[in-house]
Design a protein around this motif. Structure first.
Motif, short mmCIF file in Angstrom:
data_model
loop_
_atom_site.label_atom_id
_atom_site.label_comp_id
_atom_site.label_asym_id
_atom_site.label_seq_id
_atom_site.Cartn_x
_atom_site.Cartn_y
_atom_site.Cartn_z
N PRO A 75 43.39 44.83 33.27
CA PRO A 75 42.24 43.92 33.40
C PRO A 75 42.10 42.97 32.22
O PRO A 75 41.66 41.82 32.40
N THR A 79 42.26 38.81 32.67
CA THR A 79 41.13 38.00 32.23
C THR A 79 41.55 36.95 31.20
O THR A 79 41.22 35.76 31.34
N GLN A 82 43.40 33.60 32.18
CA GLN A 82 42.72 32.48 32.82
C GLN A 82 42.80 31.21 31.97
O GLN A 82 42.85 30.10 32.51
N SER A 169 30.76 43.09 33.99
CA SER A 169 32.18 43.43 34.08
C SER A 169 32.50 44.44 35.17
O SER A 169 33.56 44.37 35.80
N TRP A 172 33.51 43.24 38.96
CA TRP A 172 34.84 42.64 39.07
C TRP A 172 35.89 43.72 39.33
O TRP A 172 36.83 43.50 40.12
N SER A 235 44.37 38.87 40.09
CA SER A 235 43.34 37.90 39.68
C SER A 235 43.78 37.07 38.49
O SER A 235 43.03 36.22 38.02
N ARG A 576 38.11 44.28 31.04
CA ARG A 576 37.44 43.08 31.53
C ARG A 576 36.43 42.56 30.51
O ARG A 576 36.35 41.37 30.21
N TYR A 577 35.64 43.49 29.96
CA TYR A 577 34.58 43.16 28.99
C TYR A 577 35.15 42.41 27.79
O TYR A 577 34.66 41.34 27.42
N GLY A 579 38.03 40.95 27.46
CA GLY A 579 38.63 39.68 27.88
C GLY A 579 37.58 38.60 27.99
O GLY A 579 37.75 37.48 27.48
N LEU A 580 36.45 38.92 28.64
CA LEU A 580 35.36 37.95 28.77
C LEU A 580 34.75 37.60 27.43
O LEU A 580 34.44 36.43 27.15
N PHE A 593 32.76 31.40 31.73
CA PHE A 593 32.93 32.82 31.48
C PHE A 593 31.70 33.40 30.80
O PHE A 593 31.65 34.51 30.42
#
Length: 593
Positions: A75, A79, A82, A169, A172, A235, A576-577, A579-580, A593
């Motif tokens: 993940p 992320t 992107q 997060s 997703w 994704s 995910r967290y 990455g964001l 984002f």
């Protein structure tokens, strides 16, 4: 006549598809995952005359190099890709063509497979407990029992995470790979039994961590097909992501000319044993993120020269940064299981129901393993000593010879021993800890690791309390309807104590010393080990490695305790967290984002 769909039919169709697909493209996964390739296809390392800052190398440089394509790494890579170029290095292969990974009914086989090409790498702690670490793209999501449940709000606070971003997060992840389980009669009986013995309220189906009894999510779909972290890579921005399989990171490269050493690249070897180097770009913010798991991450830091000076010098590893705490505070949640003989065939289930108690233990259940008469089920089932579920041998006696003898004897066991399930008890937050250190400088060899199960008296008392609670659960009318089997079958089981090492409930649960001994003798792992790179000791609250620049660690090695009843959801979320969080720090929220 209506077609009755069986998992075995799905496996056959799946394998036929894979077979027919091979040869049409360079790799049979290219259509869905064009960015995944073998490590040997990576450009060769620069010539000795080149430097990490040269133009020729810079053209192949990445904004992020992630070491470990597992529960966090996938993940995270999806992320970050992107907006930035990402190289994801995974030491294992792909899970796609492995039915032992892909299907619930084969869950037990990968964990018992000790071959060099297995998706799991077998290891034994110094305590004598048999264990496994993932060696496949997708990491632990390819090996675990699939249970998906979020941690508590307290866990999130202890992890120092922003609750709002955490809650952004989860969906997703959940929308892509998480499902409601196909609830079975046995799991329902356990759920009702837990409520009978006071593990209340009934919280129904929920991802949330709530005291009482609940049904959690699963990464197995309704056909019993596993949905792994690899699917999150769909994704990704495929133009900005390179994923290399069979790419074993050997050490991190540093530029030591500044005030602090600065990570600049990674040395890794491919499936042929040839070495390569991958480098970070010059862009501000570029970094290496290690997500190799609770064994792999501290091991890689040590191999790279970050750790206790004395230990590194003994192995002739150049010291990059002295830190006595790398590899310290290793912990594993001890599990004890109780064998439950059934009076009927019960379908195979993994974890669905959990009792979240206020005495510091979690109560779960599984069923239906090894009921097939084929050799695979018979010799590698959930009832096997290979993964310890039946072992009443004290850990130090679980030698290779003892296990081989067990496997030979198991061939003669009657069918009744395989018609059963287990009640599982896991300590929520053990206080006993151990440590990790290098045996040698070969990254393929497991490091030396100890967990010191039940060395803290509070852990032992919690286990005793939990076993007594399990005894009450087994007396519930909801469970007694499933057992025992007929008198003749039950007598057979009772006579198997030497051959089968069956974990029945202790005979004298009112005798604390007897139950304590049961806890020690039957302890096994639930594969939730953690620690070795703790926040505040090895990494900062943002998971940046202390004492160096451009290097983070993000995985279970940073945990001081295992969050929730199962850490899977937390680890997926953290990929995910973070990455964001990185995207927002570098691009601002205006970037979407």
């Amino acid at each position: 006549m209506a077609l009755v769909w069986k998992p075995s039919m799905m496996i056959t169709i799946f394998l036929l598809f894979l077979t027919s697909s091979q040869g049409k493209t360079s790799n049979y996964w290219d259509n869905e995952y064009p960015f995944i390739r073998y490590a040997s296809s990576f450009p060769p390392p620069p010539s000795p005359a080149s430097s990490s800052a040269s133009t020729s190398v810079e053209e192949k440089a990445y904004d992020y190099i992630i070491v470990g394509g597992g529960t966090v790494g996938c993940p995270l890579a999806a992320t970050l890709s992107q907006n930035f170029s990402v190289l994801l290095l995974e030491r294992g292969g792909v899970p796609f063509a492995n039915p032992n990974v892909s299907f619930l009914q084969n869950f037990h086989i990968s964990l018992a497979d000790v071959s060099p090409t297995s998706a799991s790498q077998f290891f034994v702690s110094s305590d004598g407990v048999y264990n496994a670490r993932a060696r496949v793209l997708g990491g632990g999501t390819c090996l675990n029992a699939g249970f998906y449940t979020r941690p508590s709000a307290r866990d999130i606070r202890r992890l120092n995470l922003d609750a709002k971003l955490v809650n952004e997060s989860y969906p997703w992840i959940e929308d892509q790979i998480v499902h409601m389980p196909k609830f079975s009669p046995w799991q329902r009986a356990v759920k009702d039994g837990l409520l009978d013995v006071g593990i209340s309220p009934d919280n129904g189906f929920t991802y949330d961590h709530l005291y009482g009894t609940k049904v959690g999510g699963t990464i197995f779909d309704r056909y019993g097909r596993r949905r792994t972290a690899v699917e999150l890579l769909r994704s990704a921005n495929s133009k900005k992501l390179d994923v290399l399989i069979h790419a074993t990171a050997q050490k991190i490269l540093f530029d030591k000319t500044g005030k602090k050493p600065r990570a600049v690249g990674v040395v890794f070897k491919d499936e042929t044993g040839r070495q390569h180097q991958a480098f970070l770009s010059r862009r501000r913010g570029s970094e290496i993120i290690v997500s190799s798991g609770a064994l792999g991450s501290p091991q890689l830091l040590l191999l790279s020269g970050i750790g206790p000076r004395k230990d590194l010098q003994k192995l002739n590893i150049p010291v990059v940064h002295h830190n006595e705490l790398v590899g310290k505070g290793m912990s594993d949640n001890p599990m004890n299981t109780v064998f439950v003989p059934f009076n009927r065939h019960v379908e195979q289930t993994l974890i669905q129901t959990v009792g979240i108690t206020k005495i510091g233990v979690y109560i779960e259940a599984s069923s239906g393993f090894g009921q097939s008469s084929d050799n695979i089920s018979c010799h590698h089932g959930m009832l096997s000593a290979e993964i310890g579920q039946l072992s009443t041998l004290p850990p130090k006696q679980r030698t290779r010879d003892a296990i081989e003898a067990y496997k030979r004897n198991k061939r003669n066991l009657p069918h009744e021993v395989f018609k059963a399930g287990f009640i599982l008890q896991k300590l929520a937050s053990p206080k006993s800890t151990g440590e990790l250190s290098l045996k040698n400088t070969n990254v393929d060899d497991n490091p030396h690791v100890s967990f010191n199960y039940f060395s803290h008296p509070e852990d032992l008392q919690q286990c005793v309390d939990g076993i007594r609670l399990v005894e009450k659960l087994l007396a519930s009318k909801h469970l007694t309807s499933f057992m025992p089997p007929d008198k003749e079958s039950f007598e057979k089981l009772l006579n198997l104590s030497v051959q089968a090492n069956v974990n029945f409930i202790p005979k004298h649960t009112n005798d604390t010393k007897s139950v304590e001994q049961f806890c020690k003798d039957t302890v096994i792992t639930i594969w939730h080990y953690h620690g070795g790179c703790h926040v505040g000791k090895v990494v900062s609250p943002d998971y940046e490695v202390l004492g160096v620049h451009r290097l983070r660690v993000l995985d279970g090695s940073t945990f001081s305790h295992s969050p929730g009843t199962n850490p899977q959801a937390t680890l997926l979320m953290m990929g995910r967290y973070m990455g964001l969080k990185i995207l927002r720090q570098r691009l601002g929220r205006a970037a979407g984002f």
